[in-house]
Motif scaffolding. Structure first.
Motif, PDB file in Angstrom:
ATOM      1  N   VAL A 180      -7.278  -3.369  -4.247  1.00 16.91           N
ATOM      2  CA  VAL A 180      -6.070  -2.693  -4.728  1.00 16.91           C
ATOM      3  C   VAL A 180      -6.002  -1.304  -4.107  1.00 16.91           C
ATOM      4  CG1 VAL A 180      -4.862  -1.811  -6.752  1.00 16.91           C
ATOM      5  CG2 VAL A 180      -6.133  -3.966  -6.894  1.00 16.91           C
ATOM      6  N   PRO A 181      -4.921  -0.961  -3.397  1.00 18.41           N
ATOM      7  CA  PRO A 181      -4.821   0.383  -2.808  1.00 18.41           C
ATOM      8  C   PRO A 181      -4.945   1.457  -3.875  1.00 18.41           C
ATOM      9  CG  PRO A 181      -3.080  -1.059  -1.983  1.00 18.41           C
ATOM     10  CD  PRO A 181      -3.742  -1.791  -3.107  1.00 18.41           C
ATOM     11  N   PRO A 182      -5.632   2.565  -3.559  1.00 11.62           N
ATOM     12  CA  PRO A 182      -5.777   3.630  -4.557  1.00 11.62           C
ATOM     13  C   PRO A 182      -4.451   4.123  -5.131  1.00 11.62           C
ATOM     14  CG  PRO A 182      -7.269   4.014  -2.718  1.00 11.62           C
ATOM     15  CD  PRO A 182      -6.408   2.848  -2.331  1.00 11.62           C
ATOM     16  N   VAL A 234      -8.684   2.613 -20.620  1.00 10.93           N
ATOM     17  CA  VAL A 234      -8.789   1.736 -19.450  1.00 10.93           C
ATOM     18  C   VAL A 234      -7.919   2.271 -18.314  1.00 10.93           C
ATOM     19  CG1 VAL A 234      -8.278  -0.574 -18.569  1.00 10.93           C
ATOM     20  CG2 VAL A 234      -9.367  -0.319 -20.793  1.00 10.93           C
ATOM     21  N   SER A 235      -6.715   2.690 -18.637  1.00  9.29           N
ATOM     22  CA  SER A 235      -5.790   3.190 -17.622  1.00  9.29           C
ATOM     23  C   SER A 235      -6.266   4.506 -17.021  1.00  9.29           C
ATOM     24  CB  SER A 235      -4.401   3.377 -18.249  1.00  9.29           C
ATOM     25  OG  SER A 235      -3.922   2.172 -18.813  1.00  9.29           O
ATOM     26  N   LEU A 236      -6.807   5.378 -17.848  1.00 10.36           N
ATOM     27  CA  LEU A 236      -7.235   6.683 -17.373  1.00 10.36           C
ATOM     28  C   LEU A 236      -8.424   6.582 -16.419  1.00 10.36           C
ATOM     29  CD1 LEU A 236      -7.328   9.833 -19.603  1.00 10.36           C
ATOM     30  CD2 LEU A 236      -9.070   9.494 -17.891  1.00 10.36           C
ATOM     31  N   SER A 237      -9.196   5.499 -16.515  1.00 10.92           N
ATOM     32  CA  SER A 237     -10.374   5.365 -15.660  1.00 10.92           C
ATOM     33  C   SER A 237     -10.013   5.406 -14.178  1.00 10.92           C
ATOM     34  CB  SER A 237     -11.125   4.071 -15.983  1.00 10.92           C
ATOM     35  OG  SER A 237     -10.392   2.926 -15.593  1.00 10.92           O
ATOM     36  N   ALA A 238      -8.809   4.947 -13.816  1.00 13.54           N
ATOM     37  CA  ALA A 238      -8.404   4.987 -12.406  1.00 13.54           C
ATOM     38  C   ALA A 238      -8.324   6.423 -11.905  1.00 13.54           C
ATOM     39  CB  ALA A 238      -7.063   4.281 -12.227  1.00 13.54           C
ATOM     40  N   LEU A 272       3.610  10.156 -17.522  1.00 15.26           N
ATOM     41  CA  LEU A 272       4.678   9.361 -16.905  1.00 15.26           C
ATOM     42  C   LEU A 272       5.434  10.157 -15.845  1.00 15.26           C
ATOM     43  CD1 LEU A 272       6.118   7.609 -20.093  1.00 15.26           C
ATOM     44  CD2 LEU A 272       4.519   6.666 -18.416  1.00 15.26           C
ATOM     45  N   LEU A 273       5.423  11.478 -15.960  1.00 11.91           N
ATOM     46  CA  LEU A 273       6.153  12.310 -15.006  1.00 11.91           C
ATOM     47  C   LEU A 273       5.545  12.264 -13.605  1.00 11.91           C
ATOM     48  CD1 LEU A 273       6.701  15.473 -17.253  1.00 11.91           C
ATOM     49  CD2 LEU A 273       8.292  13.574 -16.849  1.00 11.91           C
ATOM     50  N   LEU A 274       4.269  11.888 -13.488  1.00 14.52           N
ATOM     51  CA  LEU A 274       3.595  11.897 -12.194  1.00 14.52           C
ATOM     52  C   LEU A 274       3.588  10.543 -11.496  1.00 14.52           C
ATOM     53  CD1 LEU A 274       0.481  14.155 -12.897  1.00 14.52           C
ATOM     54  CD2 LEU A 274       2.777  14.802 -12.158  1.00 14.52           C
ATOM     55  N   VAL A 275       3.987   9.491 -12.182  1.00 12.72           N
ATOM     56  CA  VAL A 275       3.920   8.141 -11.592  1.00 12.72           C
ATOM     57  C   VAL A 275       4.655   8.062 -10.256  1.00 12.72           C
ATOM     58  CG1 VAL A 275       4.581   5.721 -11.912  1.00 12.72           C
ATOM     59  CG2 VAL A 275       3.560   7.001 -13.806  1.00 12.72           C
ATOM     60  N   PRO A 276       5.889   8.604 -10.127  1.00 11.43           N
ATOM     61  CA  PRO A 276       6.618   8.442  -8.851  1.00 11.43           C
ATOM     62  C   PRO A 276       5.895   9.029  -7.640  1.00 11.43           C
ATOM     63  CG  PRO A 276       8.115   9.164 -10.592  1.00 11.43           C
ATOM     64  CD  PRO A 276       6.718   9.281 -11.136  1.00 11.43           C
ATOM     65  N   PHE A 277       5.056  10.034  -7.837  1.00 12.66           N
ATOM     66  CA  PHE A 277       4.395  10.683  -6.699  1.00 12.66           C
ATOM     67  C   PHE A 277       3.403   9.757  -5.988  1.00 12.66           C
ATOM     68  CE2 PHE A 277       5.793  14.249  -9.288  1.00 12.66           C
ATOM     69  CZ  PHE A 277       6.309  15.109  -8.335  1.00 12.66           C
ATOM     70  N   PHE A 278       2.894   8.742  -6.697  1.00 12.60           N
ATOM     71  CA  PHE A 278       1.867   7.886  -6.115  1.00 12.60           C
ATOM     72  C   PHE A 278       2.419   6.579  -5.550  1.00 12.60           C
ATOM     73  CE2 PHE A 278      -0.418  10.637  -9.042  1.00 12.60           C
ATOM     74  CZ  PHE A 278      -1.453  11.083  -8.227  1.00 12.60           C
ATOM     75  N   LEU A 279       3.703   6.319  -5.728  1.00 12.54           N
ATOM     76  CA  LEU A 279       4.243   5.030  -5.317  1.00 12.54           C
ATOM     77  C   LEU A 279       4.220   4.842  -3.804  1.00 12.54           C
ATOM     78  CD1 LEU A 279       7.237   4.709  -7.808  1.00 12.54           C
ATOM     79  CD2 LEU A 279       4.953   3.674  -7.954  1.00 12.54           C
ATOM     80  N   ARG A 280       4.335   5.924  -3.030  1.00 15.60           N
ATOM     81  CA  ARG A 280       4.341   5.822  -1.570  1.00 15.60           C
ATOM     82  C   ARG A 280       3.240   6.666  -0.935  1.00 15.60           C
ATOM     83  NH1 ARG A 280       8.970   3.654   0.482  1.00 15.60           N
ATOM     84  NH2 ARG A 280       8.659   4.764   2.455  1.00 15.60           N
ATOM     85  N   ALA A 281       2.234   7.029  -1.721  1.00 15.89           N
ATOM     86  CA  ALA A 281       1.168   7.902  -1.218  1.00 15.89           C
ATOM     87  C   ALA A 281       0.212   7.135  -0.312  1.00 15.89           C
ATOM     88  CB  ALA A 281       0.407   8.511  -2.386  1.00 15.89           C
ATOM     89  N   ARG A 282      -0.543   7.867   0.514  1.00 12.40           N
ATOM     90  CA  ARG A 282      -1.569   7.284   1.380  1.00 12.40           C
ATOM     91  C   ARG A 282      -2.897   7.985   1.094  1.00 12.40           C
ATOM     92  NH1 ARG A 282       0.058   4.200   5.718  1.00 12.40           N
ATOM     93  NH2 ARG A 282       2.304   4.087   6.082  1.00 12.40           N
ATOM     94  N   PHE A 283      -3.947   7.193   0.865  1.00 11.92           N
ATOM     95  CA  PHE A 283      -5.273   7.725   0.614  1.00 11.92           C
ATOM     96  C   PHE A 283      -6.285   6.979   1.473  1.00 11.92           C
ATOM     97  CE2 PHE A 283      -3.235   8.634  -3.545  1.00 11.92           C
ATOM     98  CZ  PHE A 283      -3.462  10.001  -3.609  1.00 11.92           C
ATOM     99  N   PRO A 284      -7.392   7.632   1.842  1.00 10.60           N
ATOM    100  CA  PRO A 284      -8.466   6.907   2.522  1.00 10.60           C
ATOM    101  C   PRO A 284      -9.164   5.957   1.543  1.00 10.60           C
ATOM    102  CG  PRO A 284      -9.181   9.123   1.991  1.00 10.60           C
ATOM    103  CD  PRO A 284      -7.706   9.059   1.657  1.00 10.60           C
TER     104      PRO A 284
END
Length: 335
Positions: free
Chosen positions: A62-64, A100-104, A162-174
């Protein structure tokens, strides 16, 4: 820092605000749900259990960015539903989902930030914002509960992730690092003693403070001591884990003073300093899932163990905390 990397660090604040908002309200939640004294501690133990199990559910396939977006969605949505307080067991189960969700966020914070930034200050900032988020969540919960009611306080603070969810939808991480030489038992032990010590005392203190005559707002204000966690990680980055350990031990001793807020702040500065150094060490080794799992296993145990100590002298709790901190430091990854 720039771009989504900065948002990853910021996420460490908002998720912990949602996680810890119920803590100063434990006695009030018990009265609203009509359960005996100490039962609401399960609302703190359940997300810790979720954080114990959650790291092992994260798949390398699963991509980060996906794991982080789903994690923030689960923390925010679960916190909103739990804050409605429509039943004791639904409250506990939804708080488990929050964990469980916060562990990510916790796992990828320690595993990605050392790869995104060469300086250890990035991990220090992440841990410092964990402390800031928890501080604001606790203190704001007390003030909001007194002004608007317990449910309104939990709903307002719970929706922040919930305010931060959109920032990660198209993000790139190693890709996170693979374990170099996995030693999960060691990583879990070292992490476990830190959050056990932190939450064991933090769960006892609302009852101690309420008995001293403080109201909900006063108890919430006491948790501004968590601001000690803002400078502790940077002190540890400069002077090392040993100095952080001595800060924690001295602060624990000062909790016996008539005005314990300074002692608690110093204790937390030391514990968060240790957390930053140990989390970075295990993150670089690819062992952040085991470290995070153990860290929150300690928090789970704290939520289950503290009720009997309500009937014992406070010094007994402090002796236990000093013992477990010394055991954990012996096996830390910075030596």
């Amino acid at each position: 820092m720039g771009g989504v990397e900065r948002v990853l660090v910021l996420a460490g604040a908002v998720v912990y605000a949602a996680l810890y908002a119920p803590q100063p309200l434990l006695p009030a939640i018990e009265r609203l749900l009509d359960v005996p004294q100490g039962y609401a501690g399960l609302g703190m133990a359940a997300p810790m259990l979720g954080l114990v199990l959650g790291p092992w559910l994260l798949s390398s396939r699963v991509p980060p960015r996906v794991a982080l977006a789903v994690g923030l969605l689960g923390v925010g949505g679960g916190s909103l539903l739990a804050g409605a307080l429509f039943g004791f067991w639904p409250f506990v189960l939804l708080r488990f989902l929050v964990g469980v969700s916060l562990s990510a966020v916790a796992v990828y914070g320690f595993s990605l930030l050392p790869r995104l930034f060469q300086s250890p200050q990035a991990v220090s900032a992440f841990v410092a914002l964990n402390a800031l988020g928890g501080t604001l969540g606790r203190s704001a919960a007390g003030a909001l509960a007194e002004a608007l009611g317990v449910r309104a306080a939990l709903l307002l603070l719970g929706g922040l992730p919930l305010l931060l969810v959109p920032f990660f939808l198209r993000a790139r991480f190693p890709a996170p690092p693979a374990p170099e030489c996995p030693r999960p038992a060691r990583a879990m032990l070292v992490g476990g003693v830190l959050l056990f010590s932190n939450l064991f005392l933090a769960n006892l203190l609302p009852y101690r403070l309420e008995a001293a005559g403080l109201g909900l707002a006063g108890i919430g204000a006491f948790y501004l001591a968590y601001l000690g966690g803002l400078f502790g990680p940077f002190v540890a980055a400069r002077f090392g884990a040993r100095v952080a350990l001595w800060m924690a031990l001295l602060g624990a001793g000062l909790l016996l003073a008539p005005a314990p807020v300074l002692g608690f702040a110093l204790f937390l500065a030391g514990v968060f300093g240790l957390h930053a150094r140990f989390g970075e060490g295990f993150g670089r080794r690819g062992e952040s899932p085991a470290y995070v799992s153990g860290y929150y296993l300690g928090g789970t145990l704290a939520g289950l163990v503290y009720p009997p100590f309500l009937r014992l002298p406070f010094a007994a709790a402090l002796l236990l905390v000093v013992f477990v901190l010394l055991v954990g430091y012996r096996y830390n990854p910075t030596k």
